[in-house]
Write an enzyme that holds these catalytic residues in place. Structure first.
Site, short mmCIF file in Angstrom:
data_model
loop_
_atom_site.label_atom_id
_atom_site.label_comp_id
_atom_site.label_asym_id
_atom_site.label_seq_id
_atom_site.Cartn_x
_atom_site.Cartn_y
_atom_site.Cartn_z
N TYR A 265 -35.47 -14.93 16.16
CA TYR A 265 -35.30 -13.81 15.24
C TYR A 265 -33.93 -13.17 15.39
O TYR A 265 -33.25 -13.36 16.41
CB TYR A 265 -36.39 -12.74 15.46
CG TYR A 265 -36.25 -11.94 16.73
CD1 TYR A 265 -35.60 -10.69 16.73
CD2 TYR A 265 -36.76 -12.40 17.93
CE1 TYR A 265 -35.48 -9.96 17.90
CE2 TYR A 265 -36.64 -11.67 19.11
CZ TYR A 265 -36.00 -10.45 19.08
OH TYR A 265 -35.86 -9.72 20.23
N ARG B 166 -14.38 -23.09 -12.48
CA ARG B 166 -14.84 -22.69 -11.14
C ARG B 166 -16.05 -21.78 -11.29
O ARG B 166 -16.32 -21.27 -12.38
CB ARG B 166 -13.73 -21.95 -10.38
CG ARG B 166 -13.26 -20.72 -11.15
CD ARG B 166 -12.05 -20.08 -10.48
NE ARG B 166 -11.45 -19.13 -11.41
CZ ARG B 166 -10.17 -18.77 -11.39
NH1 ARG B 166 -9.34 -19.29 -10.51
NH2 ARG B 166 -9.71 -17.89 -12.26
N GLY C 258 -4.51 -14.27 -8.89
CA GLY C 258 -3.35 -13.45 -9.14
C GLY C 258 -2.38 -13.35 -7.98
O GLY C 258 -1.33 -12.72 -8.09
N SER D 297 -33.38 -10.69 24.27
CA SER D 297 -32.65 -10.37 23.06
C SER D 297 -31.19 -10.20 23.44
O SER D 297 -30.87 -9.50 24.40
CB SER D 297 -33.21 -9.09 22.45
OG SER D 297 -32.48 -8.75 21.31
N MET E 284 -0.99 -15.96 -6.23
CA MET E 284 -0.06 -17.06 -6.05
C MET E 284 0.69 -17.32 -7.35
O MET E 284 0.26 -16.93 -8.42
CB MET E 284 -0.86 -18.31 -5.64
CG MET E 284 -1.71 -18.09 -4.41
SD MET E 284 -0.76 -18.25 -2.91
CE MET E 284 -0.23 -19.92 -3.09
N HIS F 76 -22.90 8.24 17.06
CA HIS F 76 -23.67 9.35 16.51
C HIS F 76 -23.55 9.42 15.00
O HIS F 76 -24.54 9.47 14.26
CB HIS F 76 -23.20 10.66 17.17
CG HIS F 76 -23.89 11.86 16.64
ND1 HIS F 76 -23.34 12.66 15.65
CD2 HIS F 76 -25.09 12.40 16.93
CE1 HIS F 76 -24.18 13.64 15.38
NE2 HIS F 76 -25.24 13.52 16.14
N CYS G 149 -29.84 -8.97 18.64
CA CYS G 149 -29.71 -7.73 17.89
C CYS G 149 -28.33 -7.16 18.15
O CYS G 149 -27.81 -7.23 19.25
CB CYS G 149 -30.82 -6.74 18.16
SG CYS G 149 -31.05 -6.25 19.84
N LYS H 244 -8.33 -25.49 -7.60
CA LYS H 244 -7.95 -25.93 -8.94
C LYS H 244 -7.86 -27.46 -9.00
O LYS H 244 -8.38 -28.10 -9.91
CB LYS H 244 -6.60 -25.30 -9.31
CG LYS H 244 -6.18 -25.55 -10.76
CD LYS H 244 -4.72 -25.17 -11.01
CE LYS H 244 -4.47 -23.70 -10.88
NZ LYS H 244 -4.87 -22.93 -12.08
N ARG I 210 1.58 -25.31 -10.51
CA ARG I 210 0.62 -24.25 -10.18
C ARG I 210 0.17 -24.36 -8.73
O ARG I 210 0.12 -25.45 -8.17
CB ARG I 210 -0.64 -24.37 -11.05
CG ARG I 210 -0.41 -24.14 -12.53
CD ARG I 210 -1.63 -24.62 -13.30
NE ARG I 210 -1.32 -24.79 -14.73
CZ ARG I 210 -1.58 -23.88 -15.66
NH1 ARG I 210 -2.14 -22.75 -15.31
NH2 ARG I 210 -1.29 -24.11 -16.92
#
Lengths: 922, 922
Positions: free
Chosen positions: B904, B383, B127, B817, B129, B499, B884, B49, B118
């Site tokens: 990658y 914002r 909402g 990898s 604070m 699984h 990965c 803010k 504020r």
């Protein structure tokens, strides 16, 4: 061409060690002496035997002339299964040079050169590798040799030997095919001694041998002497990869990469006449260490006869004559055997002088092989002699007194296992004729023999009939009464800190854990697929971790008076403090008596396993809420306080590093239905509730689960209880004036730390508990005393993440200690409990040089240690750094550990003498 | 004084953003523009803010004058629970400066300055604070204010508001104690709107409020205005540590260290008259992205009224008037509500211009709060506006077309979860009023609502009655029919590759795994100790991993036409290749359609779980000997070949990285008595034998056990089978001309590599199998084709030891990898399956900033990645490097991963759009 890609290494592949060869001359010019010998005569290149031959040549000792082909040929041969032609040519040149030296010709009929081809690995592997003698004989040359020496018996005996050795070693024919006809011949001629067989008999035997060779190998014995030579060399190289050699290397942890050198040497003949002989001596008595020449010899024989033990040997000295009769169980009425000292006094004196010369040169007791050919002494081999543990101490001590070596050198010639063997009984290895059934972790040293019992009930029953060895997949507190009646404990699973290991060490019983290939199923045990029923006799050497089938006699331990002396030298030379991993009164007392300067690891979890404690531990773990948990912790606190009182009292004046609770909590929980039922009755709980709680607490990978200081993050009250117990114990001792505040050095160690944030929370918890405790005291004197105790705070580094952040961790620590067991598990992603089955394969396939749980894996775990130590010292130069874990007492790991320049290692009490010795040898 | 140790930071603690203040002037002198704004106006210091207020002041937009106290006060206050006196003085000076600017006096009766206090955190926490308005009023000043504006209703209404907000926020009195008397007043006066209450009524209400305050807090409402100010500031700071704020930060992973700034601002009054109002607008339509001002306002009201949604608001534009009626379900017969555009056309135009100005400046759609005081427009906040996934794509696309931003900037304003939300259905969050019951791993995205079933039978039965969510501790192949009928699957254990996760992703079903605090026991599930019976309705958002009690409506997925456009921009900007973890036909097809350029991880183990295959897998594992094993492997080879054929066919022209078998073998084995019995019947085995084998194969820590390429070291035949299956598949495709040899790019990846020796054995095994296979071919054409396929060989680096030796490993690899899941487990010594229960505590206690299995732990795991990448590149500069593992698709981890400059990442197909987007945003 793997090893011969450059001319340089090809040029240096052969070493001619004949006196005055250019190679020997060069070494002598290079200031050859005791200190430089290892540098110049590298065993890795020339093998043990070859190096000794070079050294003896330099010292002017008569060795039969010859040359060595170095170990790089073996590496090449292993890969390509052939000898490169350049090397073949070099060998042929070397033979020519040998012909020139001796004025003999290889393959000549009138003036033949006979040679031996021998193996020679960098590390001695007695009896494992092949040797072929008398190479250079054939059907014609044997006649020439006979004429030259005018001694047909000698010539045909030598040829017989060549056919036998070549047939078995090169042509892989079974040895007994050759033995039987020879035995038959001796019987038919009515003689017992090999050298009394007639020449005609030998000639017939030779024909028989040639027929056997043709029949078995479908080829004639090669008449070409160079064929003989190169096939013999290949056979020696092949023997490096023989099953028995591979097995031997596995057992003794010898790298396959070393390879063997090949020694080619002119034959000298111990079988030439009755003025010839062959023998082995030690420069001192290897049994008791007495400073006197010791050994045996065989008249009119070749070296193989004495090594294979198939002939009756004679004692070397007059002093030995009497005892010889007794040792060999000979009929005392028969005349005393005549010694070399009596039969060949000149040779004996020469041999004695050479043995002293070699002993002085090497600074160690020597094991020497020799041959006498027609009264002339030739030395074939010299190496440090194997000796008993008792002898090793006496020899080290005597050689210092005789000023042959100094104390520091003396420490280095004591074999590192000596101390362990001395302090514990062991199996009598003279009775062991078979390889071990299997091996495991030497969890508690000693030896035991007894019948297999697979459960407590059987163990108790069988113990009434005889000695018992309890064999279990793993033990738990309910097995205590079985362990109590057993002489030894064997488990399929579990490491050096498993229940079985800890209990056995505490009770001083033999214990082997993590036994490869073992599984217990009901009343049977299975070892590598073979089934042994309950009641089978096993013998176990738990100092080595070996298990044998059958009953092997046990030798008691025996600490000689030299032990104290040597221990005092160690104090002068050791570079690192040796602390003990111990928490029982017995362990702590033995640790201090064996030379520990502190308790480096006091594991608090072991204190909760006795039946009445584990009940409250279980109640605490299964508590419904915080207040229920605190209630049970309060009870446990009393027990723990009591333990700490005793620990601090007997450790008066020495530091005690207390590691707060480490294992996953479910280790304490009931494991089977019976235990659960008992717990429910005792605690008045509902079985289904308890089972639900147990199921919730089950972990898939407990090693990576909710354990160590993670417990303190979620349940701070557990560590608070432990710290309070320490403070209560200290207060009691101080207020009762049993120990003064100046004699208390508590150190609190946090296990399984992940990072500095986690450790900071633990540190605050410890400090707050200390402050709250002091605050709550009414007694101002006591308050004042306690304020003088400045405990040390430290972390165990046993996770890669902690090692990588050791700088930040070190900032808030007085000390750190590496738990190399856990660090190995996480760095290698390898569970100690689950890897026993495949680690052996990994070592065999050379993926690792050693079992990483036995020897520190330097390139990874070792790397993390280095990284962590550098980081820790960079942020906190004063920090005390140690290692605790089984690696700390591992001989192979200690040089590396010493190179880390840490402050202390902490190991099991029984390993302390060993660790002290090794730390002084560096 | 933690944060104020130096004068410098104390000097800069306050920022006065009134027009022409020295701070604003300085910024304007520093070349303030779009590019530099983030550097100059740092949100971390001044909050969201505050930064917006500063920016708007600089842009010449009217904001009520005031000042900001930066976030460092919050850090200080959190530690010491007080405001240092130096800062108090600075605040008082800032108030004086505000008085000077406005010619008003704080606390004056005649000419009072009223202010708001504020919060303003660096990251918006809507909402969460506290805010207090109208500070500076007391019993006397309210009279003065009334006189000054000649508007008692306004003055008393403002005082009422202050008492209410101060009472609830500062004095922690329950809000409904204030609401009830106000509601009662309105009823008694017969009015519905707040601003129609009479002045006398308000005066009475004020007295009631003061009594409530005295009664509840035992103190009078403070009449001193500075008391009010500082207590309000403290309340705002306290609200940073409120339970709801902490919970919010936990959920949204916001660091507690950030703290909040405090904004103190002169009040402007939307409640002064009917020419006053307050409202919120978006610069574009946040639902569909249309380029038109969108929003609502309230006449004669203060900001809190609109935020709290307790009043009836009016639409902002004429265009919105009609739809307003519909949206608000109002009676269509009543007159259409009048918009601001109609009521205050001048203000509307100004507001529209300002909204465009701000949108242009920030380069993003804006969410703007404003107040109109007697016809004058004041902007309170601006914002980036939250928008729907659909809108986010349209807005990005439109703003590029309008040349407000370029494509690269456009990619950055697309919220990263957008793509995931678009591709899957989700819960309608407008219906969610309660926090989630618990959370877990978002294993397969989407949403589901249904009744809890705890076993297959129940699931099948309940599925006939309605939607079902199958909740299990973990699933195994026997649960398949339950999974088939369920809409969602929830498991207590198991990771992203369990699984349940794999099957659910394959079937496109919603799945959440590793759910914290969940345990299934018979027909009940327990969540954090609370019991829910079978049949309980749950709603799950498996894109986020959240589980809610009850039934929440589901919103369907909807892919807009802009998706393709934006996807093409990504191709221009992404820095790293995105591959997919996939092995089923469905997964591979969606991966490619979502933009994957290759299959980066094809897990072969998943192919063995179907009933007929798992039988042979089990037989293979329990084989008595090598030949028995090979027999069963031959059968499995056929299955695997068939899979590979399909995989290569649909991956034509793209690389497929096949990871050979990885999990511990016992994962495939029967788990309970029923399965064992079935297996024994089917395989004609003796139950006790099977049980014995199973017991022997049991592992304590399977994660660290006999798995990965360790299987190939002990049973080479397993990997040989897999490599053969690959080659058979390729041969078949090539010989049937389905795929040409030029379109096949197989890559073989070895899992769980420990070091180069182990990998070299695997490499030889692969190459030998390839050579043997080619050798055995009769078809010369095929032989020739196969010889043109040069497969790539690589290793997964997922153990610390492998990372530390990556240089040596890289020497014999075409690619490596990183498996960051396993690497995290071993580096942190932390089992994913067992740590769910305490990881939350670790994050709460700030030991880790995030769950290390979700976000890469940079200082340790990240450090090992860096070490390994440097080492690998040093020995093999051409090596291809990838990651990965679930981290690869984690938004928080991607900037770090990008900084590693790897080639990658490979992630689950459903994460590909997300990963692509993120990789283009960096």
């Amino acid at each position: 061409m793997k090893h011969f890609s450059d001319q340089n290494s090809l040029d240096r592949i052969i070493f001619n060690f004949s006196h005055y060869s250019k190679e020997i001359t060069q070494i002598l010019n290079e200031n050859f002496n005791k200190e430089t010998v290892e540098l110049i005569v590298d065993k890795k290149i020339w093998g043990g035997k070859g190096s000794a031959l070079i050294t003896m040549s330099c010292l002017g000792i008569d060795v039969p002339p010859g040359f060595i082909v170095n170990t790089s040929l073996c590496s090449y041969y292993n890969s390509y299964n052939s000898i490169p032609s350049e090397v073949e040519n070099k060998i042929k040149h070397a033979i020519q040079s040998l012909e020139d030296t001796l004025s003999l010709v290889f393959g000549s009929i009138d003036n033949p050169l006979l040679i031996s081809v021998r193996s020679g690995a960098p590390i001695s592997m007695p009896g494992m590798m092949d040797t072929i003698l008398n190479i250079g004989l054939n059907d014609e040359i044997v006649e020439g040799l006979s004429k030259k020496y005018n001694n047909p018996r000698f010539a045909y005996d030598s040829y017989r030997r060549l056919l036998h050795m070549f047939g078995t070693t090169v042509m892989q024919i079974e040895s007994n095919l050759f033995d039987l006809p020879f035995d038959y011949l001796k019987i038919s001629e009515g003689v017992t001694s090999d050298h009394h067989v007639s020449v005609d008999g030998l000639k017939k035997l030779i024909n028989t041998y040639k027929n056997i060779i043709l029949e078995q190998s479908k080829e004639d014995f090669p008449q070409n002497v160079y064929d003989q030579l190169f096939r013999a060399i290949k056979a020696v190289l092949d023997s490096w990869q023989s099953k028995r050699a591979i097995k031997y290397r596995e057992i003794y942890n010898i790298s396959e990469d070393l390879g063997t050198a090949v020694t080619v040497q002119a034959m000298v003949f111990g079988n030439l006449s009755e003025k010839s002989c062959t023998g082995v001596i030690f420069s001192r008595n290897p049994s008791n260490g007495d400073n006197e020449i010791f050994g045996e010899f065989l008249l009119n024989a070749q070296g193989e006869d004495i090594v294979s033990g198939i002939k009756n040997s004679l004692p070397i000295s007059i002093k030995m004559e009497k005892s010889w009769q007794i040792i060999n169980n000979e009929d005392l009425s028969i005349s005393i055997p005549e010694s070399m000292e009596r039969l060949m006094p000149d040779v004996f004196v020469k041999l004695k002088n050479i043995s002293k010369k070699l002993e002085y040169f090497y600074g160690d007791m020597q094991d020497i092989e020799f041959t006498v050919e027609n009264g002339r002494l030739w030395i074939l081999q010299s190496r440090s002699g194997k000796r008993s543990s008792l002898a090793s101490l006496k020899i080290a001590n005597d050689m210092v007194e005789e000023k042959i070596i100094n104390k520091k050198q003396a420490l280095k010639i004591i074999p590192i296992q000596t101390f362990e063997q001395l302090l514990h009984c062991g199996l009598d290895y003279s009775f062991i004729k078979i390889p071990p059934l299997t091996c495991g972790l030497p969890a508690s040293p000693g030896a035991a023999v007894g019948m297999v019992a697979t459960n407590v009930k059987d163990a108790e029953l069988m113990a009434k009939m005889g000695k018992v060895i309890l064999v279990r997949n793993e033990t738990s507190p309910e097995d205590m009464s079985g362990i109590a009646v057993a002489d030894g404990i064997i488990t399929a699973r579990g490491g050096m800190t498993s229940h079985a290991a800890v209990v056995a060490r505490g009770m001083g019983k033999s214990c082997i854990c993590s036994v490869s290939g073992l599984f217990v199923d009901g009343k049977n045990i299975h070892i590598n697929g073979e089934k042994f029923p309950s009641g089978t006799y096993l013998s176990m050497d738990s100092t080595k971790g070996e298990i044998y089938l059958g009953q092997i006699p046990i030798i008691a331990s025996n600490i000689p008076y030299e032990f104290e002396m040597i221990n005092s030298w160690i104090n002068e030379y050791k570079k690192i403090d040796i602390h003990a991993n111990a928490e029982t009164i017995g362990d702590i007392e033995s640790a201090f008596s064996l030379g520990a300067t502190a308790i480096g690891l006091c594991r608090t979890e072991h204190m909760f396993f006795s039946p009445e404690r584990i009940f409250y531990m279980r109640k605490m773990i299964l508590s419904k809420d915080h207040s229920d948990r605190v209630f049970n912790l309060d009870i446990l606190e009393k027990y723990q306080q009591h333990d700490f009182e005793k620990i601090f009292e007997i450790s008066k004046g020495k530091a005690v590093t207390i590691r707060l609770l480490d294992p996953p909590l479910h280790e304490f929980l009931p494991h089977d239905d019976k235990e659960i039922k008992e717990f429910c009755i005792q605690s008045n709980s509902i079985e289904s509730d308890v089972k639900l709680s147990l199921a919730i607490k089950k972990e898939h990978n407990p090693m990576l689960g909710h354990r160590g200081c993670r417990l303190a993050i979620t349940y701070p009250e557990i560590y608070i209880m432990q710290v309070r117990a320490i403070l209560c114990a200290i207060s009691k001792l101080v207020s009762e004036r049993k120990v003064s505040e100046y004699e208390l050095y508590p150190e609190i160690m946090i296990p399984l730390v992940s990072n500095v944030n986690e450790l900071a929370i633990c540190k605050k918890l410890v400090q707050d508990t200390f402050d709250d405790f002091c605050e709550s005291l009414n007694d101002n004197d006591l308050k004042n005393s306690l304020s003088k105790i400045s405990y040390k705070f430290g972390a165990m580094i046993e996770l890669p993440c902690a090692a990588l952040q050791a700088d930040r961790i070190a900032e808030i620590c007085d000390f750190i200690s590496f738990g190399t067991n856990d660090l190995t598990q996480t760095t290698l992603g390898l569970s100690r409990d689950d890897s026993a089955n495949f680690i052996a394969t990994y070592v065999n396939k050379k993926i690792w040089n050693n079992d990483p749980f036995v020897t520190i894996e330097q390139s990874t775990v070792g790397e993390l240690l280095k990284i962590a130590i550098n980081k820790a010292r960079s942020s906190n130069p004063k920090i005390k750094i140690g290692i605790c874990g089984e690696h700390a007492g591992n001989p192979e790991s200690i040089p590396f550990i010493n190179s880390l320049q840490i402050d202390y290692i902490s190991c099991s009490p029984y390993r302390i003498p060993l660790a002290r010795l090794i730390s002084s040898q560096v």
